[in-house]
Design a protein around this motif. Sequence first.
Motif, PDB file in Angstrom:
ATOM      1  N   ALA A 107       0.838  -1.197   0.000  1.00  0.00           N
ATOM      2  CA  ALA A 107       0.000   0.000   0.000  1.00  0.00           C
ATOM      3  C   ALA A 107       0.874   1.249   0.000  1.00  0.00           C
ATOM      4  N   ALA A 108       1.961   1.216   0.768  1.00  0.00           N
ATOM      5  CA  ALA A 108       2.865   2.368   0.807  1.00  0.00           C
ATOM      6  C   ALA A 108       3.513   2.615  -0.553  1.00  0.00           C
ATOM      7  N   LEU A 109       3.953   1.546  -1.210  1.00  0.00           N
ATOM      8  CA  LEU A 109       4.558   1.704  -2.533  1.00  0.00           C
ATOM      9  C   LEU A 109       3.563   2.314  -3.526  1.00  0.00           C
ATOM     10  N   ARG A 110       2.305   1.822  -3.500  1.00  0.00           N
ATOM     11  CA  ARG A 110       1.322   2.345  -4.442  1.00  0.00           C
ATOM     12  C   ARG A 110       0.934   3.789  -4.085  1.00  0.00           C
ATOM     13  N   CYS A 111       0.882   4.108  -2.823  1.00  0.00           N
ATOM     14  CA  CYS A 111       0.622   5.507  -2.434  1.00  0.00           C
ATOM     15  C   CYS A 111       1.669   6.432  -3.061  1.00  0.00           C
ATOM     16  N   LEU A 112       2.917   6.038  -2.995  1.00  0.00           N
ATOM     17  CA  LEU A 112       3.988   6.857  -3.563  1.00  0.00           C
ATOM     18  C   LEU A 112       3.849   6.958  -5.078  1.00  0.00           C
ATOM     19  N   GLU A 113       3.483   5.864  -5.729  1.00  0.00           N
ATOM     20  CA  GLU A 113       3.248   5.907  -7.172  1.00  0.00           C
ATOM     21  C   GLU A 113       2.126   6.887  -7.520  1.00  0.00           C
ATOM     22  N   ASN A 114       1.171   7.012  -6.597  1.00  0.00           N
ATOM     23  CA  ASN A 114       0.015   7.877  -6.834  1.00  0.00           C
ATOM     24  C   ASN A 114       0.207   9.305  -6.310  1.00  0.00           C
ATOM     25  N   GLY A 115       1.402   9.615  -5.822  1.00  0.00           N
ATOM     26  CA  GLY A 115       1.653  10.967  -5.340  1.00  0.00           C
ATOM     27  C   GLY A 115       1.161  11.243  -3.937  1.00  0.00           C
ATOM     28  N   LEU A 116       0.909  10.181  -3.150  1.00  0.00           N
ATOM     29  CA  LEU A 116       0.505  10.325  -1.756  1.00  0.00           C
ATOM     30  C   LEU A 116       1.673   9.974  -0.843  1.00  0.00           C
ATOM     31  N   LYS A 117       1.736  10.609   0.315  1.00  0.00           N
ATOM     32  CA  LYS A 117       2.822  10.341   1.256  1.00  0.00           C
ATOM     33  C   LYS A 117       2.372   9.328   2.292  1.00  0.00           C
ATOM     34  N   ALA A 162      11.692   7.467  -1.556  1.00  0.00           N
ATOM     35  CA  ALA A 162      10.694   8.141  -2.389  1.00  0.00           C
ATOM     36  C   ALA A 162       9.894   9.188  -1.620  1.00  0.00           C
ATOM     37  N   GLY A 163      10.188   9.351  -0.322  1.00  0.00           N
ATOM     38  CA  GLY A 163       9.527  10.398   0.447  1.00  0.00           C
ATOM     39  C   GLY A 163       8.559   9.932   1.501  1.00  0.00           C
ATOM     40  N   GLY A 164       8.387   8.593   1.650  1.00  0.00           N
ATOM     41  CA  GLY A 164       7.504   8.085   2.684  1.00  0.00           C
ATOM     42  C   GLY A 164       8.218   7.961   4.019  1.00  0.00           C
ATOM     43  N   GLU A 165       7.469   7.599   5.041  1.00  0.00           N
ATOM     44  CA  GLU A 165       8.026   7.396   6.378  1.00  0.00           C
ATOM     45  C   GLU A 165       7.686   5.985   6.855  1.00  0.00           C
ATOM     46  N   VAL A 166       8.607   5.394   7.620  1.00  0.00           N
ATOM     47  CA  VAL A 166       8.359   4.117   8.288  1.00  0.00           C
ATOM     48  C   VAL A 166       8.826   4.274   9.725  1.00  0.00           C
ATOM     49  N   ARG A 167       7.899   4.137  10.660  1.00  0.00           N
ATOM     50  CA  ARG A 167       8.216   4.320  12.080  1.00  0.00           C
ATOM     51  C   ARG A 167       7.981   3.003  12.818  1.00  0.00           C
TER      52      ARG A 167
END
Length: 520
Positions: free
Chosen positions: A98-108, A208-213
């Motif tokens: 889901a995180a990878l696809r969010c980034l593909e779609n321009g979502l953080k 790609a600009g996402g976060e993982v905590r």
Amino acid sequence: MTETVDIILPLEESETESARRDAAAKKLGISPKRIVDTKLRKHSIDARQRKIKVQLRLDVAIDQPFEPEPAPHWSAPALPAGAKSVIIIGCGPAGLFAALRCLENGLKPIVLERGKDASARRFDLAPILREGRVIEESNYCFGEGGAGTFSDGKLYTRATKRGPVARVYEILVAHGAPERILTDAHPHIGSNLLPNVVKSIRASIIAAGGEVRFETKVTDFLLTGNRIRGVVTAKGDEITADSVILATGHSARDIYRLLAAKGILLEAKPFAVGFRIEHPQPFIDGVQYHLPKNSARPDLLPAARYRLATKIRDRGVHSFCMCPGGWIVPASTENDEVVVNGMSLSRRDSPFANSGMVSTVEPEDLQPLQKEHGILAGLAFQKELERASKIAGGGGQVAPGQRVTDFIAGKISADLPETSYFPGAVSSPLHEILPNWITSRMREGLSLFGRQMHGYVSSQALLLGFETRTSSPVRIPRRDDTLEHPEIAGLFPCGEGAGYAGGIVSAAMDGLRIADACNS
């Protein structure tokens, strides 16, 4: 010119390029000399007859070489300024994809994981194996990659109608999985390779600009009316976002309790419980490959698998998550329980084969528990069995065990055969610990399987209790159109824990689908 052709070859010829070209040329009606190259697209073994065959799907380059193909890769555009954020609760396959696809779609994406990263998590497995002590937020179920990271990594799925299976495989290969998963009929990565794959996916998300905590446990939801606007963590932090994807897996029982406490709609669903059944792998090889008695499995053949299923008095009895050449491992998430699961390394070279052997539980089977626990009766039933397993085992993560023949006969085993289960096993009356309505079905099912697969029921076959985490006993409902929860706007139930997947690939596909819904 390129043609695709399906051929069948004897096992001993299947790895020979000249044999492949000759068979392809014969199928196409051309001279083998015209075949410049071949590419394997699918590989499966047909062991139904004594003469083992290999089925191959090949792309064939005729008269000229193939055009170059790009290697599997994953990339995402730069996040736009002011990109909308999406909280993803859970770092298993549903959450990661889901995180990878969010980034593909321009979502953080902001991925929140209660457990630790895969490297640190590996060290937390030692206490449960050697001391019988569960680190309750970092174990075989919780942490980066979810339960699949250290539980085998089987990728085979029948959920082909629900999403892009091939794309999931390609993304895994792009992050370090072996390329053979693109062609094997029953692809498998292995618990020794999966940690590096999930770490590589995490690196892609962050780059790609996402976060993982990590070590960030969600304990509450921030709600305004019927819309979710964020979450609260165990440390008291409030994190807000435009949408929340709930991808916690089926062992995060506190999430179900939180939803129920807030009066958010849940639905009871069928699940299954039983045990792990373990045999010597050479026995499974011999039966499945029709090998002469005491002969070794040919090097070209993988450790043999099996699948068994029947229905007894309207309830399924079936094998589940079969691990050829594998180990049984403790999958408990709390210290007052014993739960078993199976795993195998990429080589699948353990001398044992194990599988879940379970019976379906329908919501109506749990009416006595529903009076006290309501919609969470299934969770209560699972927990009762897990606590009973702990008591029968006598301490730590020692599991109760019984020879299959003794389980069917209704007697305690005088001793137990050797097992791959590291914490150990103690002879116990599994037939008495399970409710009779499950025991009776399991006895009939095992007896039937023993007739279908000669030798499956024997004194060398071992049952260990209990396998309870096959799937979630509740479903978190979602709308058909937006995929949001029907009562809480912006909340997107996802993956196994929500009741919409059953394994790594189907969970990953559901993650892709839900991320697209967040973008619509």
